[in-house]
Design an enzyme around this catalytic site. Sequence first.
Site, short mmCIF file in Angstrom:
data_model
loop_
_atom_site.label_atom_id
_atom_site.label_comp_id
_atom_site.label_asym_id
_atom_site.label_seq_id
_atom_site.Cartn_x
_atom_site.Cartn_y
_atom_site.Cartn_z
CB THR A 150 -7.46 -6.40 -4.63
OG1 THR A 150 -6.45 -6.47 -3.60
CG2 THR A 150 -8.19 -7.72 -4.71
CB THR A 187 -5.50 -8.82 4.17
OG1 THR A 187 -6.51 -9.16 3.22
CG2 THR A 187 -4.88 -7.56 3.75
CD GLU A 273 -4.64 -0.69 0.57
OE1 GLU A 273 -5.35 -1.47 -0.09
OE2 GLU A 273 -4.94 -0.28 1.70
CG ASN A 396 -7.59 1.27 3.08
OD1 ASN A 396 -8.01 0.14 2.89
ND2 ASN A 396 -6.29 1.57 3.00
#
Length: 401
Positions: A150, A187, A273, A396
């Site tokens: 992703t 996650t 991230e 985000n």
Amino acid sequence: MRPTHVGITAPLGFQAAGIHCGIKKPDFLDLALCVSDVSGPIAGVFTKNCVVAAPVLLDRRHLRFRRGRAIIVNSGNANACTGEQGLVAAKAMATAVAEQLSIPVHHVFVGSTGVIGRVLPIDRIAAAVPALIARLSISGGDQAAQAILTTDLRPKTVSRQAQIGNRSSTVGGMAKGSGMIHPNMTTMLAYLTTDVAIAPTALQSALKSAVDQSFNCITVDGDTSTNDTVLCLANGLAKNQPIQRGTKPYRAFERLLTDAAQELALMICRDGEGVTKVVMIRVQGAATATAAKRVADTIATSNLVKTALFGEDANWGRVMAAIGRSGVAIDPGNVTVRFDDIVMVQRGVGMGMEAEQKIAQVFKQKEFTVTVHLGQGHAHAHMWTTDLSYDYVRINASYRS
């Protein structure tokens, strides 16, 4: 001897593929498949989030049979918070593969990752399954690993090999994960394959142990997700004597599986991230393993520690403050803190500016270790954490766009 292929096709008897089926924008792979030549034991560990995605619900049901042959995974859509419609879609994914391969539907496991709350375009997935199966090959692991990503910057694959029971045995794997990373679980999706022959109960025990020492020891931002899944599929083609719990071959396999899982977990941290630092938090000398884990977790999840890492600010006081608020009863006079091999705190007292100048250089490294000794006993634990950067907020703040 190193495996010929890296990733989920490294062990004997596994093929994989990845294609674009129309969930993501054109030119992005979004559907992956891994298939074993034969069915075999499968083990799984899943999210502890109370909001659970449809593929996790389905996999839990299929795991009761303890047999697997294929794993299909889509990216770009989490199929979470989609109600009964989502569960029907997850079943349809498994059924499409089962019918094409002429295998029981409960031998097919499903994964999804991406945006929560959107209806899964199951018609596109089902229509793409024949082409996906046609592309299966032992060199398809890279495409499969690419298709499950992703916000990841790069695919994550691993292969490890060892002699177990006088047989060369291999573990391969792939994972995705970049944000919403935190223990229990993170996650992330992780899929491990192995050619060892092993009892289903032994495989489940080994996977649980490996996850506890790897994926449950990393944190990026303190969030966990709805789809977190780790599966390990074995096919027995290494032709070793079936491994049972409590034996020497079991311990060797557990080490091999843990090694592979830890490498994937570190890849997730490094690809987090906005991450610029990956730091191991090692807690030693605790009274109990639970206490050691709590101290490590408190340091690893502290936003003040994480922002200091990003700013390369050698603010060791933030580590001490985190130790003190962990909920573990400690005597500060027994605490020692090292940054790599430099002692900064001895018996609860800072070692002065000279030591601080040395650890300032440590903070400039991309990876280093913080070791805390509590002076209470012999229990220990570890965590890997990352810094918290401007880019994390940027990524985000606009994830869905």
